[in-house]
Design an enzyme around this catalytic site. Structure first.
Site, PDB file in Angstrom:
ATOM      1  N   PHE A  43       0.808  -1.221   0.000  1.00  0.00           N
ATOM      2  CA  PHE A  43       0.000   0.000   0.000  1.00  0.00           C
ATOM      3  C   PHE A  43       0.838   1.268   0.000  1.00  0.00           C
ATOM      4  CE2 PHE A  43      -0.052  -1.883   4.300  1.00  0.00           C
ATOM      5  CZ  PHE A  43       0.648  -0.916   5.021  1.00  0.00           C
ATOM      6  N   GLY A  46       1.279   3.611  -3.269  1.00  0.00           N
ATOM      7  CA  GLY A  46       0.324   4.630  -3.683  1.00  0.00           C
ATOM      8  C   GLY A  46      -0.202   5.487  -2.553  1.00  0.00           C
ATOM      9  N   HIS A  47       0.237   5.241  -1.328  1.00  0.00           N
ATOM     10  CA  HIS A  47      -0.328   5.953  -0.151  1.00  0.00           C
ATOM     11  C   HIS A  47       0.787   6.371   0.788  1.00  0.00           C
ATOM     12  CE1 HIS A  47      -3.011   6.603   3.357  1.00  0.00           C
ATOM     13  NE2 HIS A  47      -3.925   6.783   2.431  1.00  0.00           N
ATOM     14  N   PHE A  48       1.515   7.285   0.608  1.00  0.00           N
ATOM     15  CA  PHE A  48       1.681   8.198  -0.516  1.00  0.00           C
ATOM     16  C   PHE A  48       3.122   8.060  -0.964  1.00  0.00           C
ATOM     17  CE2 PHE A  48      -1.554   9.917   2.303  1.00  0.00           C
ATOM     18  CZ  PHE A  48      -2.626  10.058   1.441  1.00  0.00           C
ATOM     19  N   VAL A  53       2.337   6.595   4.313  1.00  0.00           N
ATOM     20  CA  VAL A  53       1.520   6.533   5.521  1.00  0.00           C
ATOM     21  C   VAL A  53       0.582   5.339   5.386  1.00  0.00           C
ATOM     22  CG1 VAL A  53      -0.235   7.724   6.885  1.00  0.00           C
ATOM     23  CG2 VAL A  53       1.614   9.039   5.854  1.00  0.00           C
TER      24      VAL A  53
END
Length: 145
Positions: A43, A46-48, A53
């Protein structure tokens, strides 16, 4: 409870298995579990990308997985292919601290009540002494065809 025992209890697998170890468990009362958060988590791509985070919804999922382990232990059952443990509700979710690569999440989940197949839990997730997330979780266990 180590990862081998967790894999026997939870149907989740990579990339959604979010409990690495159970540190403490009191049948019918509480569980304390951990998740080591690494930069290798999918994750974070893409986050971020420039400030990774952990998504808050995954902190809630980690608490729910710990709650499932407590529920199975409390009932004295081992889940099988015909048993599914579902979220039934989330109340009072609050996110108080970002969780970043290198953090270790500690999930403390307490069984508040169990009635008619519905479990209500209070969960708090910490990084060190700081609260990262807290919520009340409602879950249910169902048999599927």
């Amino acid at each position: 409870m180590d990862i081998h025992q967790i894999l026997k209890q939870l149907p989740h697998r990579y990339p959604i298995l979010l409990v690495d170890r159970v540190l403490e468990i009191e049948k019918g009362k509480r569980i304390k579990a951990l998740k080591n958060v690494t930069m290798n988590e999918p994750f974070f791509m893409g986050h971020f990308p420039h400030h990774p985070v952990m998504p808050g919804v995954l902190m809630l999922e980690a608490m729910a997985q710990a709650a499932a382990l407590l529920a199975f232990e409390t009932l004295g059952v081992t889940p099988d292919d015909k048993t599914v443990y579902y979220f039934a509700g989330i109340d009072g979710a609050r996110f108080k601290r970002p969780v970043e690569p290198g953090d270790q999440l500690i999930m403390d989940v307490t069984l508040e009540r169990m009635k008619a197949g519905i479990f209500k839990f209070k969960g708090v997730t910490r990084v060190g002494e700081a609260i990262a997330c807290e919520a009340e979780l409602m879950c249910t266990m169902r048999t599927i065809a």
